[in-house]
Design a protein around this motif. Sequence first.
Motif, PDB file in Angstrom:
ATOM      1  N   UNK A  75      -7.201   7.567  -4.203  1.00 11.47           N
ATOM      2  CA  UNK A  75      -6.545   6.826  -3.123  1.00 11.47           C
ATOM      3  C   UNK A  75      -7.551   5.948  -2.381  1.00 11.47           C
ATOM      4  N   UNK A  76      -8.699   6.506  -2.028  1.00  8.07           N
ATOM      5  CA  UNK A  76      -9.710   5.717  -1.327  1.00  8.07           C
ATOM      6  C   UNK A  76     -10.316   4.652  -2.237  1.00  8.07           C
ATOM      7  N   UNK A  77     -10.397   4.938  -3.527  1.00 10.54           N
ATOM      8  CA  UNK A  77     -10.840   3.888  -4.456  1.00 10.54           C
ATOM      9  C   UNK A  77      -9.868   2.708  -4.445  1.00 10.54           C
ATOM     10  N   UNK A  78      -8.572   3.022  -4.370  1.00  9.47           N
ATOM     11  CA  UNK A  78      -7.573   1.957  -4.316  1.00  9.47           C
ATOM     12  C   UNK A  78      -7.756   1.103  -3.072  1.00  9.47           C
ATOM     13  N   UNK A  79      -8.033   1.757  -1.943  1.00 10.16           N
ATOM     14  CA  UNK A  79      -8.283   1.018  -0.706  1.00 10.16           C
ATOM     15  C   UNK A  79      -9.536   0.158  -0.839  1.00 10.16           C
ATOM     16  N   UNK A  80     -10.598   0.737  -1.402  1.00  5.56           N
ATOM     17  CA  UNK A  80     -11.864   0.016  -1.548  1.00  5.56           C
ATOM     18  C   UNK A  80     -11.766  -1.137  -2.536  1.00  5.56           C
ATOM     19  N   UNK A  81     -10.782  -1.101  -3.419  1.00  4.38           N
ATOM     20  CA  UNK A  81     -10.564  -2.202  -4.350  1.00  4.38           C
ATOM     21  C   UNK A  81      -9.636  -3.250  -3.736  1.00  4.38           C
ATOM     22  N   UNK A  82      -8.546  -2.805  -3.129  1.00  2.00           N
ATOM     23  CA  UNK A  82      -7.511  -3.735  -2.668  1.00  2.00           C
ATOM     24  C   UNK A  82      -7.940  -4.537  -1.450  1.00  2.00           C
ATOM     25  N   UNK A  83      -8.541  -3.875  -0.465  1.00  2.71           N
ATOM     26  CA  UNK A  83      -8.873  -4.574   0.786  1.00  2.71           C
ATOM     27  C   UNK A  83      -9.948  -5.644   0.577  1.00  2.71           C
ATOM     28  N   UNK A  84     -11.112  -5.326  -0.035  1.00  2.91           N
ATOM     29  CA  UNK A  84     -12.096  -6.404  -0.251  1.00  2.91           C
ATOM     30  C   UNK A  84     -11.576  -7.525  -1.135  1.00  2.91           C
ATOM     31  N   UNK A  85     -10.804  -7.188  -2.159  1.00  2.00           N
ATOM     32  CA  UNK A  85     -10.248  -8.227  -3.016  1.00  2.00           C
ATOM     33  C   UNK A  85      -9.357  -9.176  -2.232  1.00  2.00           C
ATOM     34  N   UNK A  86      -8.468  -8.613  -1.413  1.00  2.00           N
ATOM     35  CA  UNK A  86      -7.554  -9.439  -0.626  1.00  2.00           C
ATOM     36  C   UNK A  86      -8.317 -10.330   0.344  1.00  2.00           C
ATOM     37  N   UNK A  87      -9.301  -9.767   1.028  1.00  2.00           N
ATOM     38  CA  UNK A  87     -10.072 -10.547   2.001  1.00  2.00           C
ATOM     39  C   UNK A  87     -10.831 -11.675   1.306  1.00  2.00           C
ATOM     40  N   UNK A  88     -11.499 -11.356   0.199  1.00  2.00           N
ATOM     41  CA  UNK A  88     -12.274 -12.380  -0.509  1.00  2.00           C
ATOM     42  C   UNK A  88     -11.383 -13.488  -1.046  1.00  2.00           C
ATOM     43  N   UNK A  89     -10.253 -13.131  -1.629  1.00  6.18           N
ATOM     44  CA  UNK A  89      -9.359 -14.147  -2.188  1.00  6.18           C
ATOM     45  C   UNK A  89      -8.825 -15.053  -1.092  1.00  6.18           C
ATOM     46  N   UNK A  90      -8.398 -14.470   0.018  1.00  9.04           N
ATOM     47  CA  UNK A  90      -7.835 -15.281   1.102  1.00  9.04           C
ATOM     48  C   UNK A  90      -8.898 -16.199   1.702  1.00  9.04           C
ATOM     49  N   UNK A  91     -10.091 -15.673   1.954  1.00  8.47           N
ATOM     50  CA  UNK A  91     -11.144 -16.484   2.577  1.00  8.47           C
ATOM     51  C   UNK A  91     -11.598 -17.600   1.639  1.00  8.47           C
ATOM     52  N   UNK A  92     -11.917 -17.260   0.399  1.00  2.00           N
ATOM     53  CA  UNK A  92     -12.395 -18.273  -0.540  1.00  2.00           C
ATOM     54  C   UNK A  92     -11.318 -19.306  -0.854  1.00  2.00           C
ATOM     55  N   UNK A  93     -10.081 -18.855  -1.008  1.00  2.72           N
ATOM     56  CA  UNK A  93      -9.001 -19.795  -1.308  1.00  2.72           C
ATOM     57  C   UNK A  93      -8.715 -20.699  -0.122  1.00  2.72           C
ATOM     58  N   UNK A  94      -8.843 -20.182   1.095  1.00  2.75           N
ATOM     59  CA  UNK A  94      -8.627 -21.022   2.268  1.00  2.75           C
ATOM     60  C   UNK A  94      -9.685 -22.121   2.351  1.00  2.75           C
ATOM     61  N   UNK A  95     -10.932 -21.758   2.098  1.00  2.27           N
ATOM     62  CA  UNK A  95     -12.002 -22.760   2.118  1.00  2.27           C
ATOM     63  C   UNK A  95     -11.797 -23.803   1.018  1.00  2.27           C
ATOM     64  N   UNK A  96     -11.496 -23.334  -0.194  1.00  2.00           N
ATOM     65  CA  UNK A  96     -11.291 -24.262  -1.300  1.00  2.00           C
ATOM     66  C   UNK A  96     -10.036 -25.098  -1.097  1.00  2.00           C
ATOM     67  N   UNK A  97      -8.976 -24.480  -0.588  1.00  2.00           N
ATOM     68  CA  UNK A  97      -7.744 -25.232  -0.356  1.00  2.00           C
ATOM     69  C   UNK A  97      -7.931 -26.342   0.659  1.00  2.00           C
TER      70      UNK A  97
END
Length: 279
Positions: A75-97
């Motif tokens: 369960x904690x592995x899922x959190x450690x995978x999902x949260x950083x992935x979501x943050x990185x995708x949103x931040x990088x995509x916002x800058x690139x967009x």
Amino acid sequence: MNALRRHLGSGIVQAFLVLVGLVWMTPLAGLFLSSLRSAEDTAEGGWWTVFASPGQLSFDNYASLLGNAGITQAFWNTVLISVPTTVLVVVLAALAGYAFAWLDFPGRDAVFLVVVALLVVPVQIGLLPVAKLFGQLGLFGTIPGVVLFHVAYGLPFAVFLLRNYFVEIPKEMLEAARMDGGSEWRIFTRLVVPVGRPALASLAIFQFLWVWNDMLVALLFADSSSQPLTVALQSQIRQFGSNIDVLAPGAFLSLVVPVAVFFAFQKHFVQGVMAGSVK
């Protein structure tokens, strides 16, 4: 008469939507009730028998599940995978967009065309090459490796979505901010991000749900120490067959978090979905 017709029509529509909602919620209710029953009770009858014998319900399955070190770690592995992935995708995509929408640089349209082309590349094509690369880099079987894979394959859609949203921002707003001496970074953080909050929230929800429920990527790139909850539950099926007293509470626990995230961002999600539908 017209008011009566509108009232009756509205009542019929509402009744129909309530009926559809109840039908849609039935499997979820069945899963929850099954998670509160023992394996013996489940073998004897369906989940609906709890209405005749409410004594079947208990939280023993959840206590056993949370006491299982492998499941809690997953369960904690899922959190450690999902949260950083979501943050990185949103931040990088916002800058690139923002860059693709409002910054002029050589090859901008060509690079954006490549990004759009990447949308049609199936994720299965990159599994083996990336697995070989991660093995050489020492990332195979680690949480950072799973996160990087999700970020790489989530960015094309995210950039495409945010670029198309940002480009609809009135040009006069950006020009006024530049005339006031605002830098590109200040314009992005103080103007574009607040205006684009509905699109950012929608993207965050979609990305989080996709990564949280993923099993294909995790099966290949995660090992026993970094596997998420989906893989851990799948291993329970492989080892113990129909281990319903573990699978039902585990599946419901895996379901609760995405639902909570959706309702937390529901307002922004609806705004993002409706954005641009009405001029």
